[in-house]
Design a protein around this motif. Structure first.
Motif, PDB file in Angstrom:
ATOM      1  N   UNK A  49      42.649  36.078  41.699  1.00  0.00           N
ATOM      2  CA  UNK A  49      42.756  35.291  40.461  1.00  0.00           C
ATOM      3  C   UNK A  49      44.070  35.591  39.746  1.00  0.00           C
ATOM      4  N   UNK A  50      44.454  36.874  39.727  1.00  0.00           N
ATOM      5  CA  UNK A  50      45.724  37.271  39.106  1.00  0.00           C
ATOM      6  C   UNK A  50      46.904  36.570  39.780  1.00  0.00           C
ATOM      7  N   UNK A  51      46.844  36.440  41.112  1.00  0.00           N
ATOM      8  CA  UNK A  51      47.927  35.803  41.870  1.00  0.00           C
ATOM      9  C   UNK A  51      47.785  34.282  41.926  1.00  0.00           C
ATOM     10  N   UNK A  52      46.703  33.764  41.318  1.00  0.00           N
ATOM     11  CA  UNK A  52      46.403  32.337  41.322  1.00  0.00           C
ATOM     12  C   UNK A  52      46.252  31.788  42.739  1.00  0.00           C
ATOM     13  N   UNK A  53      45.511  32.533  43.555  1.00  0.00           N
ATOM     14  CA  UNK A  53      45.248  32.125  44.929  1.00  0.00           C
ATOM     15  C   UNK A  53      44.111  31.115  44.968  1.00  0.00           C
ATOM     16  N   UNK A  54      43.971  30.455  46.099  1.00  0.00           N
ATOM     17  CA  UNK A  54      42.822  29.581  46.326  1.00  0.00           C
ATOM     18  C   UNK A  54      41.565  30.449  46.333  1.00  0.00           C
ATOM     19  N   UNK A  81      39.740  35.983  53.203  1.00  0.00           N
ATOM     20  CA  UNK A  81      40.223  34.679  53.633  1.00  0.00           C
ATOM     21  C   UNK A  81      40.145  33.697  52.477  1.00  0.00           C
ATOM     22  N   UNK A  82      40.980  32.667  52.548  1.00  0.00           N
ATOM     23  CA  UNK A  82      40.960  31.623  51.531  1.00  0.00           C
ATOM     24  C   UNK A  82      42.341  31.124  51.171  1.00  0.00           C
TER      25      UNK A  82
END
Length: 142
Positions: A21-26, A118-119
């Motif tokens: 979430x911090x890295x704004x990942x999927x 994964x994601x």
């Protein structure tokens, strides 16, 4: 023999997801396996595809069963495709040889399990895995 406690497995998952979430990942999915390749804990974020469990498990399973993290597996697959194909056949097609499968070591350097994330991109998945592992006061080998 040392192992990953359920409490530490939950910490790994919680902190890996927080890193995502911090890295704004999927949306990520995270699994923690013990040294025998058995699932200790798993979580899939809202919006993550349902097949992500098998991918996360495959990343971690390959790491723990082969004793080499996802980056090393991918390099081996690129250099010796036949070897990784044989290993995947040996393990029933359960190995996903890419980054995001991270070995977990205790303070003595003993491998006590693996984490699969994964994601997002495989490299970002590995970053999230290591963040979770380190938050549990363990060492991640990518």
């Amino acid at each position: 023999m040392a192992s990953i406690s359920l409490n530490k497995a939950r910490t790994i998952i919680r902190k890996a997801l927080a890193k995502g979430r911090e890295m704004e990942l999927k949306p990520l999915s995270v699994v923690v396996l013990d040294a025998g390749g058995h699932v200790l804990a798993f979580e899939r974020e809202d919006g993550a595809a349902p097949g992500r469990f098998d991918i996360a498990r495959g990343k971690a399973y390959g790491a723990v069963m082969l004793g080499m993290a996802g980056e090393a597996q991918m390099a081996r697959a690129e250099q010796q495709h036949y070897f990784m194909t044989a290993m995947n056949g040996l393990f029933g097609g359960a190995v996903v040889p890419v980054p995001g499968g991270v070995l977990v070591q205790d303070k003595r350097g003993e491998v006590i399990g693996a984490v699969g994330v994964t994601g997002d991109t495989s490299d970002n998945d590995a970053i999230a895995a290591v963040a979770g592992i380190e938050a549990a006061n363990l060492t991640g080998i990518t």
